[in-house]
Design an enzyme around this catalytic site. Structure first.
Site, short mmCIF file in Angstrom:
data_model
loop_
_atom_site.label_atom_id
_atom_site.label_comp_id
_atom_site.label_asym_id
_atom_site.label_seq_id
_atom_site.Cartn_x
_atom_site.Cartn_y
_atom_site.Cartn_z
N ASP A 12 -10.91 31.19 36.48
CA ASP A 12 -12.35 31.09 36.66
C ASP A 12 -12.85 32.02 37.77
O ASP A 12 -13.82 32.76 37.61
CB ASP A 12 -12.75 29.64 36.98
N TYR A 52 -5.97 16.80 34.68
CA TYR A 52 -5.63 18.21 34.93
C TYR A 52 -4.36 18.34 35.76
O TYR A 52 -3.40 19.00 35.33
CB TYR A 52 -6.83 18.93 35.56
C1 GLA Z 1 -10.16 24.94 34.35
C2 GLA Z 1 -9.39 25.61 35.49
C3 GLA Z 1 -8.78 26.94 35.03
C4 GLA Z 1 -8.00 26.78 33.74
C5 GLA Z 1 -8.81 26.01 32.70
C6 GLA Z 1 -8.02 25.70 31.47
O1 GLA Z 1 -11.28 25.71 34.03
O2 GLA Z 1 -10.23 25.84 36.59
O3 GLA Z 1 -7.97 27.47 36.07
O4 GLA Z 1 -6.76 26.17 33.98
O5 GLA Z 1 -9.33 24.80 33.21
O6 GLA Z 1 -7.68 26.87 30.81
#
Ligand code: GLA
Length: 405
Positions: A192, A242
């Site tokens: 991101d 997550y």
């Molecule tokens: C979130 C996290 C990213 C990535 C996505 C899944 O957006 O911030 O770093 O792991 O999930 O692809």
């Protein structure tokens, strides 16, 4: 059913960054009684394919979107203290403050992202001094489009302007990732912040998350457009999914004797199935397959093989739903509706995008049919879920930058 006009009013087309900057300058002057001295902008992102692969040292394939966080800054007229930062959010209509000498990583509120990014800048010897800041965002919050990364990267970019020092953009992405880990408590990968810092107009970023380098790949077929549809649901769950997925990947890599799941191919994984319990095997199968799909999709996209790109997007979604278990019924309905419209109706492919459990899907569609497709999916979605979706189109946008005054 949502009409064209409603979609347009709802921000179907990209807002102008110039207009947003003008609005932010004006609001700053109203709130702080002087004109701002610096302005910075950083975009959100949408990931075309390569989900939950970044923290496995794999590949991701996102683009920065034409939706920005804009921050204006200036010196306080009468500084109360040398280390004080006052920040006003135009979205919340609220002013908060913090101290540069006590950034309080444990304090969790909307200023966490700013404090974390500033902490990274201070670590690099930058000395911003007392500041007034005004923050505005056109990146939908909680939609999986990286509004928090955009806020971190915009903050770091503003500090570059204030201190007259330029950070290496990859280092800027890293310091913002650390901000997310330490100030927001979210152990994200690099995708991101990297996309927001290094996004380029007209280009997708094929990011190798191991070497932290990116290949810029043009998305320049005039017949293809990017459509983002927000399910407008966010299943909070417990917030532990997550980190849990991350640690399952680490366990799987350890059991397979590799540094990261990036180091395993699909056939090697299949051969080693007996070494992983079924749940870990499915998690690993998603990651390993997704890395391969991402590389294939990037090649297919460059060759203009759109049916293959679409197929890989649907396969990515199925894998996230069944093996990685990060989708949700609303996202599945959106992707199903897109799939039902199909290639004949102008949909090339679709999948959930971002971390999951709500947020958006991304679809590649035929140019000229974006609205019609968004309306059709929106109507089907509200009929099946009772929820209104919101949609917008975007082109790959320029990454973070200082806005010249
Ligand atoms: C979130 C996290 C990213 C990535 C996505 C899944 O957006 O911030 O770093 O792991 O999930 O692809």
């Amino acid at each position: 059913m949502t009409s064209n006009t409603e979609l347009a009013q709802d921000g179907f087309l990209s807002p102008s960054l110039d207009d947003q900057v003008a609005g932010v300058r004006q609001r700053y002057t109203e709130v702080f009684g002087a004109r701002p001295e610096w302005v910075a902008a950083a975009p959100g992102r949408v990931n075309l394919i390569g989900e939950h692969t970044d923290y496995n040292a794999g590949f991701v394939f996102p683009l920065a979107i034409e939706r920005y966080v804009v921050i204006a800054g200036g010196r306080p007229l009468t500084p109360a203290a040398e280390d004080r930062v006052q920040v006003h959010s135009s979205l919340l209509g609220e002013t908060a403050e913090f101290s540069l000498t006590r950034l309080e990583p444990q304090r969790r509120d909307w200023t966490s992202y700013l404090r974390g990014a500033i902490a990274g800048c201070l670590d690099r010897g930058m000395a911003p001094g007392p500041l007034n800041l005004l923050v505005d965002s056109k990146v939908p919050l909680g939609g999986g489009l990286s509004s928090s990364a955009a806020l971190e990267v915009a903050t770091a970019t503003l500090i570059e302007a204030v201190s007259g020092r330029t950070l290496d953009p990859v280092d800027k992405a890293r310091l913002c990732q650390k901000a997310e880990h330490e100030y927001a408590g979210m152990p994200c990968g690099i995708m991101d912040q990297f996309s927001s810092a290094l996004g380029a107009e007209g280009k997708l970023l094929l990011i190798d998350c191991r070497s932290e380098t990116a290949e810029l790949i043009p998305l320049d077929d005039p017949d293809v457009a990017v459509l983002v549809i927000n399910s407008n649901v966010k299943h909070e769950l417990t917030g532990s999914e997550y980190p849990e997925r991350r640690s399952q990947c680490e366990q799987a890599a350890k059991l397979l004797g590799v540094a990261a799941l990036r180091d395993v191919s699909s056939s090697q994984l299949e051969a080693a199935e007996g070494r992983l319990e079924p749940l870990l095997y499915r998690r690993a199968r998603h990651v390993v397959g997704e890395i391969e799909r991402t590389l294939r999709a990037s090649r297919a996209l460059q060759a203009g093989e759109w049916p293959l790109v679409g197929e890989l997007m649907y396969a990515s979604h199925a894998s996230l739903r069944d093996d990685y278990e990060v989708s949700c019924p609303e996202l599945d309905v959106l992707v199903e509706l897109a799939h039902d419209i199909g290639a004949d109706g102008g949909v090339i492919g679709a999948r959930m995008t971002g971390g999951g459990f709500g947020g958006c899907i991304v679809a590649l569609v035929r140019s000229g049919r974006e609205r019609e497709i968004a309306e059709q999916i929106g109507a089907g979605y509200s009929a099946r879920t009772g929820i209104e979706a919101t949609a917008f189109v975007t082109k790959p946008a320029r990454g973070a930058h200082i806005v010249e005054s």
